[in-house]
Design a protein around this motif. Structure first.
Motif, PDB file in Angstrom:
ATOM      1  N   LEU A 133       1.423   1.218  -0.446  1.00  0.00           N
ATOM      2  CA  LEU A 133       0.810   0.118  -1.204  1.00  0.00           C
ATOM      3  C   LEU A 133       0.710   0.497  -2.682  1.00  0.00           C
ATOM      4  O   LEU A 133       1.085  -0.289  -3.565  1.00  0.00           O
ATOM      5  CB  LEU A 133      -0.595  -0.166  -0.636  1.00  0.00           C
ATOM      6  CG  LEU A 133      -1.349  -1.323  -1.266  1.00  0.00           C
ATOM      7  CD1 LEU A 133      -0.675  -2.653  -0.948  1.00  0.00           C
ATOM      8  CD2 LEU A 133      -2.806  -1.368  -0.766  1.00  0.00           C
ATOM      9  N   VAL A 134       0.224   1.691  -2.949  1.00  0.00           N
ATOM     10  CA  VAL A 134       0.067   2.163  -4.325  1.00  0.00           C
ATOM     11  C   VAL A 134       1.435   2.231  -5.021  1.00  0.00           C
ATOM     12  O   VAL A 134       1.610   1.731  -6.138  1.00  0.00           O
ATOM     13  CB  VAL A 134      -0.618   3.561  -4.331  1.00  0.00           C
ATOM     14  CG1 VAL A 134      -0.433   4.271  -5.652  1.00  0.00           C
ATOM     15  CG2 VAL A 134      -2.098   3.412  -3.999  1.00  0.00           C
ATOM     16  N   GLU A 135       2.406   2.854  -4.339  1.00  0.00           N
ATOM     17  CA  GLU A 135       3.731   3.009  -4.947  1.00  0.00           C
ATOM     18  C   GLU A 135       4.357   1.653  -5.270  1.00  0.00           C
ATOM     19  O   GLU A 135       4.903   1.445  -6.342  1.00  0.00           O
ATOM     20  CB  GLU A 135       4.665   3.790  -4.000  1.00  0.00           C
ATOM     21  CG  GLU A 135       4.346   5.260  -3.912  1.00  0.00           C
ATOM     22  CD  GLU A 135       4.466   5.965  -5.265  1.00  0.00           C
ATOM     23  OE1 GLU A 135       5.481   5.782  -5.960  1.00  0.00           O
ATOM     24  OE2 GLU A 135       3.526   6.699  -5.631  1.00  0.00           O
ATOM     25  N   THR A 136       4.267   0.730  -4.327  1.00  0.00           N
ATOM     26  CA  THR A 136       4.900  -0.582  -4.509  1.00  0.00           C
ATOM     27  C   THR A 136       4.191  -1.383  -5.601  1.00  0.00           C
ATOM     28  O   THR A 136       4.830  -1.892  -6.525  1.00  0.00           O
ATOM     29  CB  THR A 136       4.887  -1.375  -3.178  1.00  0.00           C
ATOM     30  OG1 THR A 136       5.419  -0.545  -2.150  1.00  0.00           O
ATOM     31  CG2 THR A 136       5.694  -2.650  -3.283  1.00  0.00           C
ATOM     32  N   ALA A 137       2.873  -1.458  -5.507  1.00  0.00           N
ATOM     33  CA  ALA A 137       2.116  -2.287  -6.464  1.00  0.00           C
ATOM     34  C   ALA A 137       2.252  -1.750  -7.887  1.00  0.00           C
ATOM     35  O   ALA A 137       2.459  -2.522  -8.834  1.00  0.00           O
ATOM     36  CB  ALA A 137       0.644  -2.327  -6.055  1.00  0.00           C
ATOM     37  N   TYR A 138       2.140  -0.440  -8.054  1.00  0.00           N
ATOM     38  CA  TYR A 138       2.184   0.135  -9.400  1.00  0.00           C
ATOM     39  C   TYR A 138       3.599   0.088  -9.987  1.00  0.00           C
ATOM     40  O   TYR A 138       3.773  -0.139 -11.183  1.00  0.00           O
ATOM     41  CB  TYR A 138       1.676   1.583  -9.387  1.00  0.00           C
ATOM     42  CG  TYR A 138       0.196   1.742  -9.085  1.00  0.00           C
ATOM     43  CD1 TYR A 138      -0.612   0.645  -8.808  1.00  0.00           C
ATOM     44  CD2 TYR A 138      -0.405   2.999  -9.089  1.00  0.00           C
ATOM     45  CE1 TYR A 138      -1.957   0.795  -8.512  1.00  0.00           C
ATOM     46  CE2 TYR A 138      -1.760   3.165  -8.815  1.00  0.00           C
ATOM     47  CZ  TYR A 138      -2.531   2.063  -8.512  1.00  0.00           C
ATOM     48  OH  TYR A 138      -3.867   2.207  -8.231  1.00  0.00           O
ATOM     49  N   SER A 139       4.593   0.309  -9.124  1.00  0.00           N
ATOM     50  CA  SER A 139       5.981   0.296  -9.621  1.00  0.00           C
ATOM     51  C   SER A 139       6.360  -1.085 -10.158  1.00  0.00           C
ATOM     52  O   SER A 139       7.074  -1.203 -11.148  1.00  0.00           O
ATOM     53  CB  SER A 139       6.953   0.699  -8.515  1.00  0.00           C
ATOM     54  OG  SER A 139       6.664   2.009  -8.097  1.00  0.00           O
ATOM     55  N   MET A 140       5.858  -2.130  -9.499  1.00  0.00           N
ATOM     56  CA  MET A 140       6.124  -3.496  -9.975  1.00  0.00           C
ATOM     57  C   MET A 140       5.612  -3.664 -11.403  1.00  0.00           C
ATOM     58  O   MET A 140       6.283  -4.209 -12.280  1.00  0.00           O
ATOM     59  CB  MET A 140       5.413  -4.513  -9.059  1.00  0.00           C
ATOM     60  CG  MET A 140       6.074  -4.684  -7.693  1.00  0.00           C
ATOM     61  SD  MET A 140       4.960  -5.412  -6.446  1.00  0.00           S
ATOM     62  CE  MET A 140       4.531  -6.967  -7.199  1.00  0.00           C
ATOM     63  N   LEU A 141       4.403  -3.147 -11.621  1.00  0.00           N
ATOM     64  CA  LEU A 141       3.760  -3.279 -12.936  1.00  0.00           C
ATOM     65  C   LEU A 141       4.497  -2.457 -13.997  1.00  0.00           C
ATOM     66  O   LEU A 141       4.705  -2.915 -15.126  1.00  0.00           O
ATOM     67  CB  LEU A 141       2.310  -2.789 -12.799  1.00  0.00           C
ATOM     68  CG  LEU A 141       1.305  -3.292 -13.800  1.00  0.00           C
ATOM     69  CD1 LEU A 141       1.235  -4.798 -13.799  1.00  0.00           C
ATOM     70  CD2 LEU A 141      -0.069  -2.695 -13.477  1.00  0.00           C
ATOM     71  N   VAL A 142       4.896  -1.251 -13.622  1.00  0.00           N
ATOM     72  CA  VAL A 142       5.597  -0.375 -14.565  1.00  0.00           C
ATOM     73  C   VAL A 142       6.943  -0.999 -14.953  1.00  0.00           C
ATOM     74  O   VAL A 142       7.342  -0.957 -16.116  1.00  0.00           O
ATOM     75  CB  VAL A 142       5.787   1.043 -13.964  1.00  0.00           C
ATOM     76  CG1 VAL A 142       6.653   1.902 -14.877  1.00  0.00           C
ATOM     77  CG2 VAL A 142       4.432   1.709 -13.737  1.00  0.00           C
ATOM     78  N   GLU A 143       7.617  -1.618 -13.976  1.00  0.00           N
ATOM     79  CA  GLU A 143       8.905  -2.259 -14.279  1.00  0.00           C
ATOM     80  C   GLU A 143       8.730  -3.341 -15.348  1.00  0.00           C
ATOM     81  O   GLU A 143       9.484  -3.412 -16.314  1.00  0.00           O
ATOM     82  CB  GLU A 143       9.497  -2.883 -12.998  1.00  0.00           C
ATOM     83  CG  GLU A 143      10.826  -3.587 -13.269  1.00  0.00           C
ATOM     84  CD  GLU A 143      11.321  -4.460 -12.127  1.00  0.00           C
ATOM     85  OE1 GLU A 143      11.073  -4.124 -10.952  1.00  0.00           O
ATOM     86  OE2 GLU A 143      11.966  -5.492 -12.412  1.00  0.00           O
ATOM     87  N   VAL A 144       7.718  -4.166 -15.178  1.00  0.00           N
ATOM     88  CA  VAL A 144       7.484  -5.270 -16.114  1.00  0.00           C
ATOM     89  C   VAL A 144       7.063  -4.719 -17.485  1.00  0.00           C
ATOM     90  O   VAL A 144       7.510  -5.205 -18.536  1.00  0.00           O
ATOM     91  CB  VAL A 144       6.412  -6.229 -15.541  1.00  0.00           C
ATOM     92  CG1 VAL A 144       6.061  -7.303 -16.552  1.00  0.00           C
ATOM     93  CG2 VAL A 144       6.907  -6.857 -14.246  1.00  0.00           C
ATOM     94  N   ALA A 145       6.214  -3.688 -17.476  1.00  0.00           N
ATOM     95  CA  ALA A 145       5.769  -3.088 -18.741  1.00  0.00           C
ATOM     96  C   ALA A 145       6.949  -2.476 -19.490  1.00  0.00           C
ATOM     97  O   ALA A 145       7.048  -2.588 -20.714  1.00  0.00           O
ATOM     98  CB  ALA A 145       4.708  -2.029 -18.462  1.00  0.00           C
TER      99      ALA A 145
END
Ligand code: FE2
Length: 336
Positions: free
Chosen positions: A227-239
């Protein structure tokens, strides 16, 4: 040096801060409403705010060592937030402004999270990753305003983590509890990774993670890790795309979830790979607080931004990109 008293009451926190435009924080006193069970109930939170307001106000004045007479303006977060909660802060602010004959300064809560992060980190013109219980926004200053370069299409990152933690019995707040278990996870379980253009969607991820939890096919550690890996990676991609698109050279993390060392680490790595600087807001100033409203109010007040009491309605849906940011306009040519 003009002193501004700022009032925060947009959601679960009632806070009073006292600050100057130069960034001196003289007081930052906050009281957080914690629901006994389930999520935040606006009417209960508002009741909490009404109850604690006199004490929080008094403690803030004591901490700053000033009397109400020496305050030059009253700032208040008029939105975005929960109507009943916002009205408590707005009512107190109007009362104080009228009683003392001092100007009232409207502050947008999201802008305040950004300004306190810039103050706290010393970063001048960053791409901002603002993540909290109720907000997930990637923004940066372009042509006089904070423009949105990505946001959640449904629930916020903090809400995702809090709800998941609550449903699986980890308690509140969700982020540290989920991350603690995630650190012991080893296997990445495929979960919905939902980035749509520059926006993210977390509700499908929450539903899928909870379904897998109920099916008991995986350990909770692996589920938290995924959950952490997926949710945070989505945000990092957009940033990362926002950073590339705007050509900026700094990234800042702010909001309640900014206390997450895991998210900080991921953003720091992304920034380093792009030759950009990264910093997270001081953990003391990450969650909702009165100091950020006072400081942003002081910036606004120094730019002449005040509002008549009779026009100071609360704005539950006040968007970040609707807000004038005159204190940066003067310097934007040199910065951007
Ligand atoms: Fe907030």
């Amino acid at each position: 040096m003009p002193l501004v008293l700022g009032i925060e009451s947009t959601a679960h926190t009632f806070g009073v801060g006292i600050a100057s435009e130069k960034g001196e924080i003289l007081a930052n006193v906050n009281s957080v409403y914690r629901p006994i069970a389930g999520g935040i109930k606006p009417s209960e939170a508002a009741e909490h705010h009404s109850r604690v307001a006199p004490v929080v106000l008094r403690r803030a004045l004591e901490a700053a060592g000033v009397s109400l007479d020496s305050i030059d303006a009253i700032a208040v977060a008029l939105g975005p937030g929960l109507g009943p909660c916002l009205r408590v802060g707005a009512t107190l602010a109007r009362y104080l402004a009228s009683l003392l004959g001092k100007p009232l300064v409207p502050v947008n809560h999201a802008v305040a999270h950004i300004e306190i992060a810039r103050l706290s980190t010393g970063l001048k013109d960053p791409v901002v990753v603002y993540v909290a219980g109720g907000n997930t926004v990637i923004t940066t200053f372009v042509e006089g305003r904070y423009r949105v370069f990505g946001e959640t299409l449904d629930i916020a990152l903090g809400n995702l983590m809090d709800t998941f933690a609550r449903e699986v019995g980890l308690g509140f707040p969700g982020v540290p509890k989920v991350e603690e278990l995630a650190a012991r996870g080893k296997n990445l379980i495929p979960l919905p990774y939902s980035v749509k253009g520059q926006d993210v969607s977390y509700s499908g991820l929450l539903t899928a993670a909870l379904r897998l939890y109920r099916e008991k096919r995986y350990s909770l550690e692996d589920l938290c890790y995924s959950l952490v890996e997926t949710a945070y990676s989505m945000l990092v991609e957009v940033a990362e795309r926002a950073l590339a698109h705007t050509g900026k050279s700094e990234v800042v993390l702010t909001g309640g979830v900014a206390r997450s060392p895991v998210l900080s680490d991921k953003l720091a790595k992304m920034a380093r790979a792009r030759g950009a600087r990264f910093a997270a807001v001081d953990p003391e100033l990450a969650g909702d607080n009165g100091a950020m409203i006072a400081y942003t109010g002081a910036l606004a007040y120094a730019s002449g931004l005040t509002i008549p009491v009779e026009e100071s309605r609360v704005r539950p849906l006040w968007r970040l990109d609707e807000v004038e940011v005159p204190w940066r306009r003067q310097t934007s040519a040199a910065i951007t």
